[in-house]
Design an enzyme around this catalytic site. Structure first.
Site, mmCIF file in Angstrom:
data_model
loop_
_atom_site.group_PDB
_atom_site.id
_atom_site.type_symbol
_atom_site.label_atom_id
_atom_site.label_comp_id
_atom_site.label_asym_id
_atom_site.label_seq_id
_atom_site.Cartn_x
_atom_site.Cartn_y
_atom_site.Cartn_z
ATOM 1 C CB ALA A 38 -4.819 50.407 91.064
ATOM 2 C CE LYS A 39 -1.270 56.988 87.798
ATOM 3 N NZ LYS A 39 -0.816 56.438 86.515
ATOM 4 N N GLY A 40 -1.834 55.327 92.691
ATOM 5 C CA GLY A 40 -1.451 55.699 94.040
ATOM 6 C C GLY A 40 -0.511 56.881 94.038
ATOM 7 C CG ASP A 84 2.447 58.115 87.565
ATOM 8 O OD1 ASP A 84 2.537 59.364 87.525
ATOM 9 O OD2 ASP A 84 1.560 57.489 86.956
#
Length: 411
Positions: free
Chosen positions: A101-103, A142
């Site tokens: 996943a990434k956001g 991040d």
């Protein structure tokens, strides 16, 4: 070619090597869920400001989805989608039980006060809290975020679901963070570099390194490589770039960077054009900043014999082909920078167990995972007669494909 197009290209090349059928290929490529939310907050001056937040949950065949949340002005859906997909393959290469996943939120954190960042983080968490969770999707820091951001997410999430330290990783130690997590990605770069050099009968000692980026990944990699006898001859960050052919004193540079919020003005090296960092004369180049920095414009000028991808997607496909023809060995991001997510996994495990590991155990386990990962990667290279990037992609994709097929999802 943007990051998503490049990532899809690498996926399709690896899929062809693996002989995946079209239905399974499509199942693996399409994200599980894409989330877009509007986040409005009151600023300190009383005005309202609106931001757009994203979370792409790519795949959960092998376990809860895992990936960072970044705060950056250029956060946009295609980039987040590409990074989420890369996380799926990265966690599989690392052989940890996660998907990808990434956001992110499209904002410039340097233009927001600490209280504004807190309000923004809490509103974003309110919008997505029912779509993340300990066994669903576990965010991490991040670009533009860090332990404090994770603390706010944990606190806001816990208001809805009770105390849940395992819902995020990269937390402050006092809230269940893991010892060794701060250095983990940089330490993973060190272990990955050692594994590659060992394959070629070399050690880190005496090798000349150029490192692009002196944030968390680049600074830790520089310190740990220097401790092993590597000579750091060039470094860059957002404030500038420096060079010293005799080797930069990394401890002094770390002190300077902390005091001056960057490496600019360091008197132990000469200033150089930041764009030249990638083409400096060195044995090993470590891009540890933004993606897409190695491209057809500069690939022919790169002098390094080895490239260790500390950043996500730093090399575009055209540069890949140029460097391959030059005989440059590239250790790909989905293996080389997997130390961070691996120790995030250790943190998650510690939170679920309610038992804290000492730092020596964390570092020892990380080395075991990185060493095994390189061995698995090399075996895929031999099986499919391919380079290291395709070896990593085939390794990760094959593991996800097997889990997908066993579940009965890909038919």
């Amino acid at each position: 070619m943007n990051a998503l197009a490049a990532t899809n290209r690498n996926f399709k090349l690896a899929s062809r090597l693996l002989g995946l059928d079209s239905k399974l290929e499509k199942s693996l490529l399409i994200p599980f869920r894409e989330i877009k939310v509007e986040c409005t907050i009151p600023k300190d001056d009383g005005t309202l400001a609106s931001f757009v937040g994203f979370r792409v949950q790519h795949d959960n065949a092998r376990g809860p989805m895992k990936g960072g949340i970044r705060y950056h002005p250029e956060v946009e859906p295609d980039e987040v989608n590409a990074l989420a997909q890369l996380m799926t393959w990265k966690t599989a290469v690392a052989k940890i039980p996660y998907g990808g996943a990434k956001g992110g939120i499209g904002c410039d954190p340097s233009e927001l006060s600490l209280s504004e960042l807190e309000r923004l983080t809490r509103v974003f968490t309110q919008k997505i809290h029912d779509l993340i969770g300990i066994h669903t999707d576990v965010p991490a820091p991040d670009m533009g975020t860090g332990p404090q951001t994770m603390a706010w997410i944990l606190d806001e999430y816990s208001k809805f679901h009770g105390h849940s330290p395992a819902v995020v990783t990269g937390k402050p130690i006092d809230l269940g963070g893991s010892l060794g997590r701060d250095a983990a990605t940089g330490r993973g770069v060190l272990f990955a570099t050692e594994a590659l050099l060992n394959e070629h009968g070399k050690t880190i000692s005496g090798q000349r390194f150029a490192i692009q980026g002196f944030g968390n990944v680049g600074s830790w990699a520089a310190k740990l490589i220097s401790d092993k006898g590597g000579k750091i001859v060039a470094v860059s960050d957002v404030t500038g770039a420096i060079k010293n052919n005799n080797g930069i004193d990394i401890l002094s540079l770390l002190e300077h960077a902390e005091e001056n919020r960057g490496i600019k003005g360091f008197d132990g090296a000469d200033s150089i054009d930041p764009d030249s960092i990638l083409v400096e004369d060195c044995d090993i180049l470590v891009p540890a900043a933004l993606g897409g920095v190695i491209n057809r414009e500069n690939a022919n000028e790169i002098k390094a014999k080895f490239i260790i991808e500390g950043a996500n997607h730093p090399t575009d496909p055209e540069a890949d082909e140029i460097l391959k023809k030059k005989g440059v060995m590239i250790l790909p991001d989905i293996y080389a920078n997997s130390g961070g997510v691996t120790v995030s996994y250790f943190e998650w495990v510690q939170n679920i167990q309610g038992f804290m590991w000492d730092e020596e155990k964390v570092n020892r386990e990380l080395k075991t995972y990185m060493t095994r990962g390189f061995k698995d990667l090399k075996e895929m290279c031999q099986t499919h007669s391919c380079d290291l990037r395709m070896g990593a992609f085939t390794l990760g994709i094959n593991r996800v494909a097997q889990a997908t097929t066993i579940r009965g999802w890909g038919s």
